[in-house]
Every structure is written in structure tokens, then in C-alpha cells.
Design a protein around this motif. Sequence first.
Motif, mmCIF file in Angstrom:
data_model
loop_
_atom_site.group_PDB
_atom_site.id
_atom_site.type_symbol
_atom_site.label_atom_id
_atom_site.label_comp_id
_atom_site.label_asym_id
_atom_site.label_seq_id
_atom_site.Cartn_x
_atom_site.Cartn_y
_atom_site.Cartn_z
ATOM 1 N N PRO A 169 42.196 29.550 42.259
ATOM 2 C CA PRO A 169 41.784 28.498 43.194
ATOM 3 C C PRO A 169 41.503 29.072 44.589
ATOM 4 O O PRO A 169 42.285 29.848 45.126
ATOM 5 N N THR A 170 40.365 28.686 45.142
ATOM 6 C CA THR A 170 39.979 29.189 46.457
ATOM 7 C C THR A 170 39.107 28.165 47.165
ATOM 8 O O THR A 170 38.385 27.392 46.525
ATOM 9 N N ARG A 171 39.175 28.170 48.491
ATOM 10 C CA ARG A 171 38.320 27.297 49.307
ATOM 11 C C ARG A 171 36.961 27.943 49.547
ATOM 12 O O ARG A 171 36.065 27.325 50.109
ATOM 13 N N ALA A 172 36.809 29.183 49.124
ATOM 14 C CA ALA A 172 35.562 29.906 49.375
ATOM 15 C C ALA A 172 34.412 29.312 48.571
ATOM 16 O O ALA A 172 34.592 28.790 47.475
ATOM 17 N N ASP A 173 33.225 29.414 49.141
ATOM 18 C CA ASP A 173 32.010 28.976 48.456
ATOM 19 C C ASP A 173 31.669 30.000 47.372
ATOM 20 O O ASP A 173 31.506 31.184 47.661
ATOM 21 N N THR A 174 31.564 29.552 46.137
ATOM 22 C CA THR A 174 31.260 30.464 45.035
ATOM 23 C C THR A 174 29.799 30.346 44.587
ATOM 24 O O THR A 174 29.446 30.783 43.493
ATOM 25 N N THR A 175 28.962 29.762 45.434
ATOM 26 C CA THR A 175 27.550 29.626 45.094
ATOM 27 C C THR A 175 26.891 30.998 44.986
ATOM 28 O O THR A 175 27.026 31.841 45.880
ATOM 29 N N ILE A 176 26.191 31.221 43.892
ATOM 30 C CA ILE A 176 25.502 32.489 43.668
ATOM 31 C C ILE A 176 24.169 32.484 44.414
ATOM 32 O O ILE A 176 23.402 31.527 44.350
ATOM 33 N N ASP A 263 48.839 42.361 28.013
ATOM 34 C CA ASP A 263 47.550 42.940 28.398
ATOM 35 C C ASP A 263 47.741 43.754 29.681
ATOM 36 O O ASP A 263 48.068 43.199 30.734
ATOM 37 N N PRO A 264 47.552 45.079 29.630
ATOM 38 C CA PRO A 264 47.791 45.913 30.818
ATOM 39 C C PRO A 264 46.801 45.677 31.944
ATOM 40 O O PRO A 264 46.986 46.167 33.058
ATOM 41 N N ARG A 265 45.741 44.915 31.692
ATOM 42 C CA ARG A 265 44.748 44.650 32.734
ATOM 43 C C ARG A 265 45.143 43.495 33.637
ATOM 44 O O ARG A 265 44.574 43.338 34.728
ATOM 45 N N VAL A 266 46.086 42.684 33.203
ATOM 46 C CA VAL A 266 46.381 41.437 33.907
ATOM 47 C C VAL A 266 46.853 41.675 35.341
ATOM 48 O O VAL A 266 46.310 41.089 36.294
ATOM 49 N N GLU A 267 47.853 42.489 35.524
ATOM 50 C CA GLU A 267 48.402 42.679 36.869
ATOM 51 C C GLU A 267 47.400 43.312 37.827
ATOM 52 O O GLU A 267 47.214 42.819 38.953
ATOM 53 N N PRO A 268 46.718 44.406 37.443
ATOM 54 C CA PRO A 268 45.711 44.933 38.381
ATOM 55 C C PRO A 268 44.584 43.942 38.651
ATOM 56 O O PRO A 268 44.040 43.895 39.762
ATOM 57 N N ALA A 269 44.229 43.139 37.652
ATOM 58 C CA ALA A 269 43.176 42.140 37.858
ATOM 59 C C ALA A 269 43.631 41.074 38.848
ATOM 60 O O ALA A 269 42.859 40.660 39.723
ATOM 61 N N ARG A 270 44.860 40.637 38.729
ATOM 62 C CA ARG A 270 45.359 39.609 39.637
ATOM 63 C C ARG A 270 45.467 40.127 41.061
ATOM 64 O O ARG A 270 45.179 39.410 42.027
ATOM 65 N N ARG A 271 45.871 41.391 41.218
ATOM 66 C CA ARG A 271 45.938 41.974 42.563
ATOM 67 C C ARG A 271 44.543 42.066 43.179
ATOM 68 O O ARG A 271 44.348 41.720 44.352
ATOM 69 N N GLU A 272 43.599 42.520 42.391
ATOM 70 C CA GLU A 272 42.240 42.641 42.906
ATOM 71 C C GLU A 272 41.637 41.270 43.184
ATOM 72 O O GLU A 272 40.917 41.080 44.173
ATOM 73 N N ALA A 273 41.946 40.311 42.331
ATOM 74 C CA ALA A 273 41.430 38.954 42.529
ATOM 75 C C ALA A 273 41.970 38.360 43.827
ATOM 76 O O ALA A 273 41.231 37.690 44.567
ATOM 77 N N ALA A 274 43.250 38.585 44.114
ATOM 78 C CA ALA A 274 43.835 38.063 45.350
ATOM 79 C C ALA A 274 43.128 38.646 46.567
ATOM 80 O O ALA A 274 42.857 37.940 47.554
ATOM 81 N N ARG A 275 42.815 39.943 46.520
ATOM 82 C CA ARG A 275 42.083 40.568 47.626
ATOM 83 C C ARG A 275 40.690 39.970 47.775
ATOM 84 O O ARG A 275 40.253 39.660 48.902
ATOM 85 N N ILE A 276 40.012 39.791 46.675
ATOM 86 C CA ILE A 276 38.651 39.259 46.727
ATOM 87 C C ILE A 276 38.637 37.819 47.240
ATOM 88 O O ILE A 276 37.798 37.452 48.073
ATOM 89 N N VAL A 277 39.588 37.011 46.783
ATOM 90 C CA VAL A 277 39.662 35.626 47.250
ATOM 91 C C VAL A 277 39.863 35.605 48.763
ATOM 92 O O VAL A 277 39.222 34.826 49.479
ATOM 93 N N SER A 278 40.744 36.470 49.255
ATOM 94 C CA SER A 278 40.993 36.534 50.688
ATOM 95 C C SER A 278 39.736 36.925 51.458
ATOM 96 O O SER A 278 39.404 36.337 52.507
ATOM 97 N N GLU A 279 38.991 37.906 50.922
ATOM 98 C CA GLU A 279 37.762 38.337 51.577
ATOM 99 C C GLU A 279 36.702 37.244 51.580
ATOM 100 O O GLU A 279 36.005 37.034 52.576
ATOM 101 N N LEU A 280 36.568 36.548 50.477
ATOM 102 C CA LEU A 280 35.573 35.480 50.395
ATOM 103 C C LEU A 280 35.912 34.318 51.327
ATOM 104 O O LEU A 280 35.025 33.712 51.942
ATOM 105 N N GLN A 281 37.195 34.001 51.438
ATOM 106 C CA GLN A 281 37.607 32.879 52.291
ATOM 107 C C GLN A 281 37.429 33.198 53.773
ATOM 108 O O GLN A 281 37.201 32.300 54.588
ATOM 109 N N SER A 282 37.524 34.474 54.126
ATOM 110 C CA SER A 282 37.418 34.855 55.541
ATOM 111 C C SER A 282 35.983 35.221 55.929
ATOM 112 O O SER A 282 35.712 35.476 57.101
ATOM 113 N N ALA A 283 35.092 35.248 54.950
ATOM 114 C CA ALA A 283 33.706 35.641 55.221
ATOM 115 C C ALA A 283 32.972 34.563 56.020
ATOM 116 O O ALA A 283 33.242 33.371 55.858
#
Length: 283
Positions: A169-176, A263-283
Motif C-alpha cells: 500500500p502506498t500513496r504514490a501515483d502508480t500511473t505508467i 521463499d528466500p526472495r521474500v525478505e530481500p524483495a520486501r526490503r527493496e519494495a519498502a525503499r521503492i515505495v519511499s522513493e515514489l512517495q517522496s518524488a
Amino acid sequence: MTPTDGRATDLRIAPIGDVLDRVERSLHVHLDRNTLVRKRRSIGARTNRDSWVRIERRPVEKILGQGWNGTECASALGGIAKPEWQESVSWRDPVEATMWRADETGLLPGPPIGSSVLATDPQLPEAWWQSLTTSLDALAGQDTTRVATPDTEVITQTLVTTTVQTAFPTRADTTIRRWSPAHADLNWANITAPHFCLFDWEDWGMAPRGLDSASLLGASLAVPTLADRVRSERRDDLESRDGKVMTLFVFAKFAGADAHPDDPRVEPARREAARIVSELQSA
């Protein structure tokens, strides 16, 4: 074949002798049963004329609109390392609400690198990475009226937004903002080595920028060195605004609330997703 609901048959275990026989008669070819590769919704085998036949089964509702002649249509794409398409045959199942299609192509230059998701670094040569970049850039620069169908589902803005918001969940605009041609099923099971070749083109079409790069990254997260190399090679895509949204879209499919705990991808994916959400919301 049973069941008759058009969706439940798993071709890894279902009887397929009649399907193979029909393809042989239609294409006037002999399929080497010793080379059969069976997946959930497709079968592949080598032929007696040094070619490969891929047979796929889809519910009728999954092929409406643009159809499902992706491999044939991809034969017109230039500058991409892929098998040469030769001919095809398709038919409707007389009992089930499904369609069958067989495409004959040239042989691959080497074996697939592995399963869709890797657990070890395949140690790919530099020439392989160069060919990957050349092919993906060439693909993105072409034109098509097709729309990509990752996981057999037509990709739309609504699908992207819903998928991302449900998992992260994010307030960022996800329009492509930019759409371009994509393979739409880019994973380690659909690429060969040591010579790069991208196959299984049934889902390709227009998609948000970065879908392919994000898909390959998601399939690499269990191997940090491999994931870092994908990020480096596909930096322009992944660091673009649309590429960040696509990374969230891809990660949402395996790292959301219903993620498999092993699934060993879950934790690194969630960490990266949190960073990306933060970047998109502050853009």
C-alpha cells in the motif's frame, strides 16, 4: 482429456499421447518422446528434422482479443537473439473449452539456464550479458499492436495499480507513463547459456517500461551477486519511475501477504519494495 472445465488439466501429469499424435500428423514431423519437456500448460520436444515443437493448452477465455500467436508474431522482430519460427497448427478441443497450439521453431543454441527462479549463480560470460542488453533494448524499440499477457493475464493500468496497492500500500501515483514491447515472461527457464537466446514468446506485447528487467530481477533475488548484476545491466529500466512501479508489480506476486515462508526472495524483495515505495512517495 479430463477434467472438462477447461482449466484444471496439468500437462505435467495428464495423458498427452493423443495430442502428440495429432501434432505429428498436422506438421508431418516425428516428435522424439525421449526429449519431452512437460510443464503445467505446455509440452516441448525435439523433432526428426532438427527443430523443436512447443505445444500449449489455454482456456478459450485466455485467448480472446489479440489471440495467442505470440511466437509466430515474434518472428518479425529484429535484433533479438531468439529461435527462428517455422510453422504452426492450432485447434479447439472438441470436449473442453480450450484451445491447443503447436509451434515449430529452430533448436536452441544451448540448454535453458535453469528453473524460472535460480538458487545459485550461473556464472554467465560477459558476451551473454551484452547479448541480453542488446536484445532487450532492441525489443523495447519496436512497434506492435499486441498487449503483453504476463501469467496469461492482459496487463493494464488497473491490474498494475491493484496488484501493487494490495501487496505494498502506498500513496504514490502508480500511473505508467511509458509503454513498450516486452517479452513478458522473462525468467531463467526461458533463456539459454552459454549463448544467450530468449524463447517462449507466447505472452509478448506492449507493457510498462521495465517489466522484463523487473521480472529477471525478481527471479534472481535468492542469489545476491546475480541480482546485483541484473540491477547493474538493467539500471536504466529499473531506476526509471515506471521501472520502480514494475519492480513492485513483480515483487507483489511472490512477496505480498500470501508469500511462501520458505521463499528466500521474500525478505530481500520486501526490503527493496519498502525503499521503492519511499522513493515514489517522496518524488
